[in-house]
Design a protein around this motif. Structure first.
Motif, PDB file in Angstrom:
ATOM      1  N   GLY A   1       7.737  -1.689  10.766  1.00  0.00           N
ATOM      2  CA  GLY A   1       6.597  -1.498   9.874  1.00  0.00           C
ATOM      3  C   GLY A   1       6.757  -2.175   8.527  1.00  0.00           C
ATOM      4  O   GLY A   1       5.893  -2.074   7.688  1.00  0.00           O
TER       5      GLY A   1
ATOM      6  N   CYS B   1       8.314  -5.973   7.159  1.00  0.00           N
ATOM      7  CA  CYS B   1       7.722  -7.296   7.255  1.00  0.00           C
ATOM      8  C   CYS B   1       8.684  -8.340   7.766  1.00  0.00           C
ATOM      9  O   CYS B   1       9.892  -8.168   7.755  1.00  0.00           O
ATOM     10  CB  CYS B   1       7.207  -7.730   5.887  1.00  0.00           C
ATOM     11  SG  CYS B   1       8.556  -8.162   4.814  1.00  0.00           S
TER      12      CYS B   1
ATOM     13  N   TYR C   1       7.268  -8.400  -0.318  1.00  0.00           N
ATOM     14  CA  TYR C   1       6.605  -7.221   0.255  1.00  0.00           C
ATOM     15  C   TYR C   1       7.317  -5.954  -0.155  1.00  0.00           C
ATOM     16  O   TYR C   1       7.450  -5.011   0.614  1.00  0.00           O
ATOM     17  CB  TYR C   1       6.523  -7.352   1.790  1.00  0.00           C
ATOM     18  CG  TYR C   1       5.803  -8.611   2.146  1.00  0.00           C
ATOM     19  CD1 TYR C   1       4.422  -8.680   2.003  1.00  0.00           C
ATOM     20  CD2 TYR C   1       6.501  -9.747   2.495  1.00  0.00           C
ATOM     21  CE1 TYR C   1       3.769  -9.860   2.223  1.00  0.00           C
ATOM     22  CE2 TYR C   1       5.846 -10.936   2.729  1.00  0.00           C
ATOM     23  CZ  TYR C   1       4.488 -10.984   2.594  1.00  0.00           C
ATOM     24  OH  TYR C   1       3.826 -12.153   2.801  1.00  0.00           O
TER      25      TYR C   1
ATOM     26  N   ILE D   1      -8.266  -0.860   4.504  1.00  0.00           N
ATOM     27  CA  ILE D   1      -6.867  -0.925   4.042  1.00  0.00           C
ATOM     28  C   ILE D   1      -6.547   0.376   3.309  1.00  0.00           C
ATOM     29  O   ILE D   1      -6.720   0.468   2.098  1.00  0.00           O
ATOM     30  CB  ILE D   1      -6.656  -2.140   3.106  1.00  0.00           C
ATOM     31  CG1 ILE D   1      -7.153  -3.426   3.780  1.00  0.00           C
ATOM     32  CG2 ILE D   1      -5.188  -2.270   2.714  1.00  0.00           C
ATOM     33  CD1 ILE D   1      -7.009  -4.674   2.939  1.00  0.00           C
TER      34      ILE D   1
ATOM     35  N   ILE E   1      -0.998   2.250   4.074  1.00  0.00           N
ATOM     36  CA  ILE E   1      -0.664   1.151   4.968  1.00  0.00           C
ATOM     37  C   ILE E   1       0.667   0.519   4.522  1.00  0.00           C
ATOM     38  O   ILE E   1       1.033   0.603   3.351  1.00  0.00           O
ATOM     39  CB  ILE E   1      -1.819   0.109   4.920  1.00  0.00           C
ATOM     40  CG1 ILE E   1      -1.838  -0.752   6.169  1.00  0.00           C
ATOM     41  CG2 ILE E   1      -1.725  -0.743   3.667  1.00  0.00           C
ATOM     42  CD1 ILE E   1      -3.129  -1.533   6.317  1.00  0.00           C
ATOM     43  N   THR E   2       1.383  -0.118   5.457  1.00  0.00           N
ATOM     44  CA  THR E   2       2.615  -0.810   5.030  1.00  0.00           C
ATOM     45  C   THR E   2       2.227  -2.130   4.355  1.00  0.00           C
ATOM     46  O   THR E   2       1.178  -2.706   4.655  1.00  0.00           O
ATOM     47  CB  THR E   2       3.529  -1.152   6.222  1.00  0.00           C
ATOM     48  OG1 THR E   2       2.836  -2.091   7.054  1.00  0.00           O
ATOM     49  CG2 THR E   2       3.905   0.074   7.027  1.00  0.00           C
TER      50      THR E   2
ATOM     51  N   TRP F   1       1.126  -4.836   6.803  1.00  0.00           N
ATOM     52  CA  TRP F   1      -0.244  -4.782   7.331  1.00  0.00           C
ATOM     53  C   TRP F   1      -1.284  -5.072   6.257  1.00  0.00           C
ATOM     54  O   TRP F   1      -2.341  -5.624   6.538  1.00  0.00           O
ATOM     55  CB  TRP F   1      -0.503  -3.438   8.011  1.00  0.00           C
ATOM     56  CG  TRP F   1       0.016  -3.489   9.414  1.00  0.00           C
ATOM     57  CD1 TRP F   1       1.227  -3.038   9.859  1.00  0.00           C
ATOM     58  CD2 TRP F   1      -0.631  -4.108  10.535  1.00  0.00           C
ATOM     59  NE1 TRP F   1       1.372  -3.332  11.192  1.00  0.00           N
ATOM     60  CE2 TRP F   1       0.242  -3.979  11.631  1.00  0.00           C
ATOM     61  CE3 TRP F   1      -1.856  -4.743  10.716  1.00  0.00           C
ATOM     62  CZ2 TRP F   1      -0.066  -4.469  12.902  1.00  0.00           C
ATOM     63  CZ3 TRP F   1      -2.174  -5.230  11.977  1.00  0.00           C
ATOM     64  CH2 TRP F   1      -1.286  -5.095  13.048  1.00  0.00           C
ATOM     65  N   GLU F   2      -0.953  -4.707   5.062  1.00  0.00           N
ATOM     66  CA  GLU F   2      -1.836  -5.063   3.944  1.00  0.00           C
ATOM     67  C   GLU F   2      -1.972  -6.592   3.898  1.00  0.00           C
ATOM     68  O   GLU F   2      -3.076  -7.132   3.791  1.00  0.00           O
ATOM     69  CB  GLU F   2      -1.230  -4.530   2.642  1.00  0.00           C
ATOM     70  CG  GLU F   2      -2.100  -4.734   1.417  1.00  0.00           C
ATOM     71  CD  GLU F   2      -1.417  -4.268   0.131  1.00  0.00           C
ATOM     72  OE1 GLU F   2      -0.322  -4.779  -0.214  1.00  0.00           O
ATOM     73  OE2 GLU F   2      -1.967  -3.382  -0.536  1.00  0.00           O
ATOM     74  N   GLU F   3      -0.828  -7.253   4.025  1.00  0.00           N
ATOM     75  CA  GLU F   3      -0.826  -8.714   4.027  1.00  0.00           C
ATOM     76  C   GLU F   3      -1.665  -9.270   5.181  1.00  0.00           C
ATOM     77  O   GLU F   3      -2.495 -10.162   5.001  1.00  0.00           O
ATOM     78  CB  GLU F   3       0.628  -9.213   4.133  1.00  0.00           C
ATOM     79  CG  GLU F   3       0.778 -10.715   4.367  1.00  0.00           C
ATOM     80  CD  GLU F   3       0.760 -11.530   3.077  1.00  0.00           C
ATOM     81  OE1 GLU F   3       0.742 -10.933   1.989  1.00  0.00           O
ATOM     82  OE2 GLU F   3       0.750 -12.772   3.171  1.00  0.00           O
ATOM     83  N   LEU F   4      -1.444  -8.724   6.368  1.00  0.00           N
ATOM     84  CA  LEU F   4      -2.163  -9.252   7.539  1.00  0.00           C
ATOM     85  C   LEU F   4      -3.675  -9.103   7.393  1.00  0.00           C
ATOM     86  O   LEU F   4      -4.439 -10.003   7.742  1.00  0.00           O
ATOM     87  CB  LEU F   4      -1.702  -8.550   8.820  1.00  0.00           C
ATOM     88  CG  LEU F   4      -0.319  -8.913   9.352  1.00  0.00           C
ATOM     89  CD1 LEU F   4      -0.104  -8.299  10.719  1.00  0.00           C
ATOM     90  CD2 LEU F   4      -0.125 -10.429   9.417  1.00  0.00           C
ATOM     91  N   LEU F   5      -4.112  -7.966   6.890  1.00  0.00           N
ATOM     92  CA  LEU F   5      -5.558  -7.769   6.744  1.00  0.00           C
ATOM     93  C   LEU F   5      -6.138  -8.691   5.672  1.00  0.00           C
ATOM     94  O   LEU F   5      -7.274  -9.170   5.805  1.00  0.00           O
ATOM     95  CB  LEU F   5      -5.860  -6.297   6.432  1.00  0.00           C
ATOM     96  CG  LEU F   5      -5.669  -5.396   7.661  1.00  0.00           C
ATOM     97  CD1 LEU F   5      -5.502  -3.940   7.253  1.00  0.00           C
ATOM     98  CD2 LEU F   5      -6.835  -5.547   8.643  1.00  0.00           C
TER      99      LEU F   5
ATOM    100  N   GLN G   1      -6.490 -11.913   7.397  1.00  0.00           N
ATOM    101  CA  GLN G   1      -7.656 -11.878   8.282  1.00  0.00           C
ATOM    102  C   GLN G   1      -8.948 -12.128   7.483  1.00  0.00           C
ATOM    103  O   GLN G   1      -9.820 -12.891   7.889  1.00  0.00           O
ATOM    104  CB  GLN G   1      -7.738 -10.519   8.982  1.00  0.00           C
ATOM    105  CG  GLN G   1      -8.856 -10.444  10.009  1.00  0.00           C
ATOM    106  CD  GLN G   1      -8.940  -9.073  10.665  1.00  0.00           C
ATOM    107  OE1 GLN G   1      -8.317  -8.111  10.229  1.00  0.00           O
ATOM    108  NE2 GLN G   1      -9.713  -8.998  11.732  1.00  0.00           N
TER     109      GLN G   1
END
Ligand code: ZN
Length: 399
Positions: free
Chosen positions: A10, A12, A18, A125, A129-130, A133-137, A140
């Protein structure tokens, strides 16, 4: 490769920093501001339409004053986050002499807009959130907006945008219940103006749907305003009109021009301070393009005695700020903005556009592409410290 972190579950495995969350919502911003030790909270510079205080913090008690503002456009969330980050760093390290300077921080100039925008962000978000995942969204959101920009250019597409569609469940109900009046206002604007789903993620305006920077007597699209016909951006958000209340661009509430309370408050702060103190200048943060705008008073035919000196001073400041950031310097030709007015009122004012990555509010938080986030935070911190020190020297030499 010191930026590679261990890949705990979870956490990175992306390039970048991060170590923690980067996005702050309105409540988190205020919590962080409440914890500052070497800052003094002054009386709010004003109240918004729905009675939110526009908070004002000072650092130091020295003779040289500087004003710093963020979040005129709520969707340029990185500006609030940068300025609060800078305040926290200054609080900890005190790298500017508090006996020399009094720095005035308005880290959330548009509280209503910031509540609307960050409430929308939290639908996708969440706080817990980790960072990964914040980065991934955020990525996106960014890649969706790239695709959409191409569709606009290549297909002249005017549909709703994928990056907004990600936030299609963000409507007025996602704004916490304690903000009752604000919720109702947003609901009414969305319904009356038939805004596309997800429009809250693009919210730059305040709670009554007015764009604070466009809030001038003669906006760029005054004709369309008067005739009440829609006027659209050429590229981004070309499906939302800027001549009616909503997330972007609308300069005033009805046919009659009036300043929004946020602008009355900031203009009053500038004027009052200039009357009483040695004000070296100000920094206004926006988020589009890694740019520094300064006012060339000669070029703009500003009718002042000291226009030659002012222009020279403005350019020196822009150049100093450029040293640490590498941002491109531009002369200001946006006379149809409140920021332009502020530059005219106070020599030594520059407007800084953070981030050379498209699409607010989320792309500027990405770190795995070009270390965008880290650069914004670190380079601008350095630039601010060095520029403010230089402004003091220039002022002393002048006088
Ligand atoms: Zn802006």
């Amino acid at each position: 490769m010191e930026n590679w972190k261990d890949t705990k579950k979870g956490s990175c495995c992306l390039f970048g920093d991060y170590s923690g969350h980067r996005i702050l919502d309105f409540d988190e911003m205020n919590e962080q501001l409440n914890q500052l030790v070497h800052f003094k909270e002054q009386e709010a510079i004003g109240m918004t339409t729905f009675q939110y205080p526009i908070r004002h913090f000072t650092y130091g008690t020295g003779p040289y004053h500087v004003i710093l503002t963020a979040g005129t456009h709520a969707s340029e969330l990185i500006t609030n986050c940068f300025l609060i980050h800078f305040m926290k760093e200054l609080d900890q390290h005190m790298f500017l002499d508090p006996k020399q300077f009094t720095l005035h921080f308005i880290p959330i100039l548009n509280p209503e807009g910031t509540i609307i925008l960050t409430s929308a962000i939290r639908t996708v978000i969440p706080r817990k959130i980790t960072p990964f995942w914040e980065e991934l969204l955020c990525i996106q959101y960014y890649t969706n907006s790239r695709l959409e920009d191409n569709y606009v250019i290549e297909k002249e597409d005017k549909d709703n945008k994928l990056q907004m569609w990600m936030f299609r469940y963000a409507d007025s109900n996602c704004i916490p219940k304690k903000h009752k009046q604000l919720r109702e206002s947003v609901k009414e604007i969305i319904e009356t103006e038939k805004l596309p789903k997800g429009a809250m993620i693009a919210w730059s305006s305040n709670g009554v749907g007015i764009d604070l920077n466009a809030n001038v007597p003669n906006p760029r699209y005054i004709k369309a305003m008067r005739q009440k016909i829609p006027f659209y951006h050429e590229l981004r958000l070309n499906q939302i009109s800027m001549t009616s209340k909503g997330p972007i661009g609308c300069p005033f509430r009805s046919n009659q021009f009036q300043f929004e309370p946020e602008n009355k408050a900031i203009i009053r702060l500038y004027k009052d301070l200039i009357k009483k103190e040695k004000v070296l200048g100000s920094f206004i943060y926006h988020a589009c393009g890694n740019l520094i705008y300064y006012l060339d008073e000669i070029d703009e035919k500003v009718n002042k005695e000291n226009s030659i000196q002012n222009t020279k001073y403005n350019l020196q400041i822009a150049k100093k700020y450029q040293e640490a950031t590498g941002y491109r310097i531009l002369k200001d030709h946006k006379e149809t903005t409140v920021d332009y007015m502020l530059k005219k009122i106070l020599p030594g004012t520059i407007l800084v556009e953070l981030g050379n990555i498209r699409s607010t509010p989320l792309s500027q938080f990405i770190d795995s592409i070009d270390l965008v986030y880290s650069h914004i935070m670190n380079d601008n911190k350095k630039a601010l410290i060095e520029t403010i020190e230089m402004m003091k020297k220039l002022y002393e030499n002048k006088g």
